[in-house]
Design a protein around this motif. Structure first.
Motif, mmCIF file in Angstrom:
data_model
loop_
_atom_site.group_PDB
_atom_site.id
_atom_site.type_symbol
_atom_site.label_atom_id
_atom_site.label_comp_id
_atom_site.label_asym_id
_atom_site.label_seq_id
_atom_site.Cartn_x
_atom_site.Cartn_y
_atom_site.Cartn_z
ATOM 1 N N LEU A 1 81.813 -24.925 7.165
ATOM 2 C CA LEU A 1 80.649 -24.333 6.494
ATOM 3 C C LEU A 1 80.639 -24.639 4.997
ATOM 4 C CD1 LEU A 1 80.377 -20.744 8.043
ATOM 5 C CD2 LEU A 1 78.922 -22.716 8.514
ATOM 6 N N ASP B 1 75.814 -26.152 9.054
ATOM 7 C CA ASP B 1 74.940 -24.977 9.135
ATOM 8 C C ASP B 1 75.537 -23.854 9.978
ATOM 9 O OD1 ASP B 1 73.006 -26.053 7.529
ATOM 10 O OD2 ASP B 1 71.747 -26.780 9.166
ATOM 11 N N LEU B 2 76.230 -24.216 11.051
ATOM 12 C CA LEU B 2 76.753 -23.198 11.972
ATOM 13 C C LEU B 2 78.164 -23.556 12.395
ATOM 14 C CD1 LEU B 2 73.546 -22.814 14.163
ATOM 15 C CD2 LEU B 2 74.491 -21.006 12.721
ATOM 16 N N PRO C 1 88.596 -10.200 17.141
ATOM 17 C CA PRO C 1 88.224 -9.231 16.105
ATOM 18 C C PRO C 1 88.818 -9.605 14.741
ATOM 19 C CG PRO C 1 89.136 -8.116 18.037
ATOM 20 C CD PRO C 1 89.337 -9.575 18.244
ATOM 21 N N LYS D 1 86.896 -12.653 13.341
ATOM 22 C CA LYS D 1 85.582 -12.149 12.902
ATOM 23 C C LYS D 1 85.704 -11.431 11.556
ATOM 24 C CE LYS D 1 83.736 -11.243 17.564
ATOM 25 N NZ LYS D 1 82.330 -11.628 17.584
ATOM 26 N N SER D 2 86.765 -10.648 11.430
ATOM 27 C CA SER D 2 86.890 -9.824 10.218
ATOM 28 C C SER D 2 87.171 -10.660 8.972
ATOM 29 C CB SER D 2 87.974 -8.763 10.400
ATOM 30 O OG SER D 2 89.257 -9.343 10.255
ATOM 31 N N SER E 1 85.544 -13.263 8.130
ATOM 32 C CA SER E 1 84.268 -13.704 7.575
ATOM 33 C C SER E 1 83.109 -13.455 8.523
ATOM 34 C CB SER E 1 84.313 -15.207 7.265
ATOM 35 O OG SER E 1 83.009 -15.664 6.990
ATOM 36 N N PRO E 2 82.057 -12.807 8.034
ATOM 37 C CA PRO E 2 80.870 -12.616 8.867
ATOM 38 C C PRO E 2 80.082 -13.907 9.073
ATOM 39 C CG PRO E 2 80.466 -11.785 6.649
ATOM 40 C CD PRO E 2 81.906 -12.200 6.695
ATOM 41 N N GLU E 3 80.482 -14.993 8.415
ATOM 42 C CA GLU E 3 79.725 -16.244 8.516
ATOM 43 C C GLU E 3 79.989 -16.974 9.829
ATOM 44 O OE1 GLU E 3 77.770 -16.918 5.870
ATOM 45 O OE2 GLU E 3 78.713 -15.770 4.263
ATOM 46 N N ILE F 1 80.663 -17.482 13.979
ATOM 47 C CA ILE F 1 80.289 -16.925 15.284
ATOM 48 C C ILE F 1 81.512 -17.080 16.178
ATOM 49 C CG2 ILE F 1 78.711 -17.096 17.235
ATOM 50 C CD1 ILE F 1 76.755 -18.486 15.191
ATOM 51 N N VAL F 2 82.098 -15.956 16.562
ATOM 52 C CA VAL F 2 83.393 -15.979 17.251
ATOM 53 C C VAL F 2 83.227 -15.488 18.691
ATOM 54 C CG1 VAL F 2 85.770 -15.151 17.191
ATOM 55 C CG2 VAL F 2 84.539 -15.545 15.039
ATOM 56 N N HIS F 3 83.619 -16.321 19.631
ATOM 57 C CA HIS F 3 83.465 -16.007 21.050
ATOM 58 C C HIS F 3 84.826 -15.651 21.657
ATOM 59 C CE1 HIS F 3 79.461 -18.082 20.971
ATOM 60 N NE2 HIS F 3 80.067 -18.834 20.062
ATOM 61 N N PRO F 4 85.017 -14.422 22.103
ATOM 62 C CA PRO F 4 86.317 -14.020 22.690
ATOM 63 C C PRO F 4 86.386 -14.409 24.154
ATOM 64 C CG PRO F 4 84.902 -12.102 22.230
ATOM 65 C CD PRO F 4 84.056 -13.317 22.100
ATOM 66 N N GLY G 1 78.383 -10.794 12.558
ATOM 67 C CA GLY G 1 77.970 -11.163 11.211
ATOM 68 C C GLY G 1 76.516 -10.802 10.923
ATOM 69 N N PHE H 1 74.943 -8.712 7.783
ATOM 70 C CA PHE H 1 74.110 -9.339 6.747
ATOM 71 C C PHE H 1 72.817 -8.546 6.527
ATOM 72 C CE2 PHE H 1 76.099 -13.687 7.918
ATOM 73 C CZ PHE H 1 77.013 -13.607 6.887
ATOM 74 N N VAL I 1 84.817 -4.302 13.767
ATOM 75 C CA VAL I 1 84.676 -5.530 12.974
ATOM 76 C C VAL I 1 83.610 -5.339 11.890
ATOM 77 C CG1 VAL I 1 84.075 -7.968 13.036
ATOM 78 C CG2 VAL I 1 85.416 -6.979 14.892
ATOM 79 N N SER J 1 84.768 -3.249 9.202
ATOM 80 C CA SER J 1 85.763 -3.906 8.345
ATOM 81 C C SER J 1 85.121 -4.808 7.291
ATOM 82 C CB SER J 1 86.760 -4.716 9.183
ATOM 83 O OG SER J 1 86.184 -5.943 9.588
ATOM 84 N N TYR J 2 83.891 -5.252 7.537
ATOM 85 C CA TYR J 2 83.218 -6.096 6.542
ATOM 86 C C TYR J 2 82.889 -5.298 5.292
ATOM 87 C CZ TYR J 2 82.323 -9.557 10.246
ATOM 88 O OH TYR J 2 82.440 -10.479 11.247
ATOM 89 N N ARG K 1 69.503 -25.451 1.641
ATOM 90 C CA ARG K 1 70.642 -25.115 2.498
ATOM 91 C C ARG K 1 70.151 -24.285 3.674
ATOM 92 N NH1 ARG K 1 74.844 -25.410 4.935
ATOM 93 N NH2 ARG K 1 76.828 -24.554 4.274
ATOM 94 N N ARG K 2 70.607 -24.624 4.885
ATOM 95 C CA ARG K 2 70.102 -23.959 6.088
ATOM 96 C C ARG K 2 71.226 -23.305 6.884
ATOM 97 N NH1 ARG K 2 66.430 -24.165 3.611
ATOM 98 N NH2 ARG K 2 64.514 -25.383 3.741
ATOM 99 N N CYS K 3 72.202 -22.740 6.177
ATOM 100 C CA CYS K 3 73.309 -22.076 6.866
ATOM 101 C C CYS K 3 72.792 -20.859 7.628
ATOM 102 C CB CYS K 3 74.374 -21.661 5.869
ATOM 103 S SG CYS K 3 73.743 -20.751 4.446
ATOM 104 N N GLY K 4 73.405 -20.574 8.767
ATOM 105 C CA GLY K 4 72.997 -19.447 9.588
ATOM 106 C C GLY K 4 73.193 -18.125 8.865
ATOM 107 N N LEU L 1 76.916 -20.212 1.115
ATOM 108 C CA LEU L 1 76.892 -19.489 2.388
ATOM 109 C C LEU L 1 76.006 -18.260 2.239
ATOM 110 C CD1 LEU L 1 80.621 -19.652 3.583
ATOM 111 C CD2 LEU L 1 78.771 -21.277 3.910
#
Lengths: 321, 321
Positions: free
Chosen positions: A53, A58-59, A70, A73-74, A76-78, A80-83, B43, B47, B71, B74-75, B240-243, B302
């Motif tokens: 990023l 972009d993603l 978890p 994820k914690s 950075s909120p930027e 996308i985390v898949h468990p 995220g 946001f 999570v 925690s942000y 910039r087109r970051c999610g 970001l």
């Protein structure tokens, strides 16, 4: 080292980095996925994904185990985390049939996203759990089916070194071994020791033997080959060897490789190899960011400090406007 | 684009942003709730919720699933996070009767808060779990019952596109679709393709057809309509087109819409539409914050960097004192 061997990393960075444009929409500058992160390791996949990023993708997705999610994820909120990945302890009381179903579910979870990704990074913080690695080898086959390029690092290299057939005839695979990982690869594939006297020829043979993958051999100079050409990157750098820098590199290769692919598909006359270009650009940028971070933080330089310097380093070489 | 179409976003920002006053007490500057956040996504609701606070709302709540809550908490300690939503896997072994009870409990948890909220944001990081979306459609009906306005984005748009009746005759609903979400809405409601030549007329028809909701169509220029008037916002912006930028927008619309509502209820002579004003203000502010963040961070900008610029951007247009 011959001068023709050394790549002009700054020129490659300027070549592959796309110009920014108000007409573009989300996703066009790159969608990256990191396969890694388990009960034991969570930093590595984060470093790889956030680096993507910070360079301009972009993603950035991470596919990791339930325990790792978890935490990642914690950070950075930027991201996308898949468990979705599973380790052996999940299936320890399962029948063979049930285990197979778990594996199918894991692969299906990645499958439904695969087409959208421009590049994967397989290995940061993956660990060596046999069941997890079996699932990841299925994910590699899936990537090959969809022609999605992938960068293999860390425990991903452990996997492919022991199952070298996973890479066969897939020129969209990039390996980024460090000294020890390279040693094991050479021993396994070429059945010999590393030969520093003929480093370039040996690297070329190795890439060739595996079937035309691209290898970025990390070292004092980074050496890159796809079995045909060999290039080196020796500019900049830092004497600090804190863990995690390899993860920045693998995430960066993924972005630059996908940008180079976009570039080349738009200009058929360009005969450059996108994987080689991606490796040169990533190596040059990491080295510059590391040297900037070291100038500022000296002995206390950490991987996060280097990541914070990625943007300024890229801007310095290749201004956004 | 005609000059009458382009809104004066800076003037609208100055109009709707309330002056600060030592006599005011907590809550008067806005109480926002985001409905979103599931096992996969954390995220996006963060946001949206933090953006509401950074613009000047007093309280920002998030209603998410049990997995997402720790999570999101925690942000930031600034948010109030309620772990009340449920995904299908919770009820997978439940009878129909038990599932219905879970749904009732979920809706009741939101119900007891509903009256206090000035605006909801429904959709950031919601995911597409059928049971969860069913609960959220009940929450929408609840909001309508209490006349609480809501902004629908992300997977909330997936929900309403498939159940367009949820929005019928509710002028306090705002939709904020991106390119793809808009395409699906047009196809579903107008049964045709997006017509760029008649973009304004088509947007007006769409808003009209849904029953007078307000639509903010995101793009190079943002286009806004409630089925009667059409306005555009084209100032500032970043390439910039970051999610995640859409989540800033949805959280911002919620705040400005509720401020505009307050303003208008105090001045009956003002005939402006609060949803339109809220969209213009939010679009203008996000674009300014994005351009500030881009000037500073360039390619490595970001979504968090843009959020950090919301305050300075608002202060620049509309000083607090």
């Amino acid at each position: 080292m011959s001068s023709t061997l050394e790549a002009d990393a700054e020129s490659v960075l300027r070549l592959v980095t796309p110009s920014l444009d108000l007409k573009r929409h989300k996703g066009q500058a790159g969608k990256i996925a990191v396969i890694g992160g388990c009960r034991e390791y969570t930093g590595a996949p984060y470093f790889a994904a956030i680096s993507a990023l910070k360079i301009g993708a972009d993603l950035s997705h991470v596919f990791c185990t339930k325990d790792a999610a978890p935490v990642i994820k914690s950070y950075s909120p930027e991201l996308i985390v898949h468990p979705v990945l599973e380790e052996s302890y999940t299936i320890s009381h399962f029948s063979e049939e049930e285990s197979r179903k778990v594996q199918e579910r894991v692969v299906a979870e990645v499958d439904k996203w695969m087409e959208r990704f421009d590049c994967l990074v397989i290995g940061p913080g993956l660990g060596r759990d046999p069941f997890l690695l079996e699932c990841v080898s299925k994910i590699m086959l899936l990537a090959k089916k969809f022609n999605v390029p992938f960068v293999v690092d860390g425990d991903g290299l452990f996997l492919v070194t022991n199952s070298i057939g996973l890479l066969s005839s897939y020129p969209l695979a990039v390996l980024t071994p460090n000294v020890n990982e390279y040693k094991r690869l050479v021993l396994k594939v070429l059945n010999c020791e590393v030969d520093e006297q003929n480093a370039e020829d040996q690297l070329r043979s190795l890439a060739n033997q595996i079937g035309g993958v691209t290898i970025l051999r990390k070292g004092r100079s980074d050496l890159i080959s796809n079995g045909e050409i060999v290039k080196s990157v020796s500019i900049y750098g830092s004497p600090r060897r804190c863990g995690g820098q390899g993860d920045i590199l693998s995430g960066s290769v993924a972005v630059f490789l996908s940008w180079a692919q976009q570039l080349i598909s738009g200009h058929e006359s360009l005969l450059e190899n996108p994987a080689i270009l991606g490796c040169i650009a990533a190596s040059g940028l990491l080295r510059k960011a590391a040297s900037l971070a070291f100038a500022k933080h000296k002995r206390s330089t950490l991987t996060s400090d280097i990541i914070e310097c990625l943007g300024a380093s890229l801007e310095d070489i290749c201004p956004a406007s």
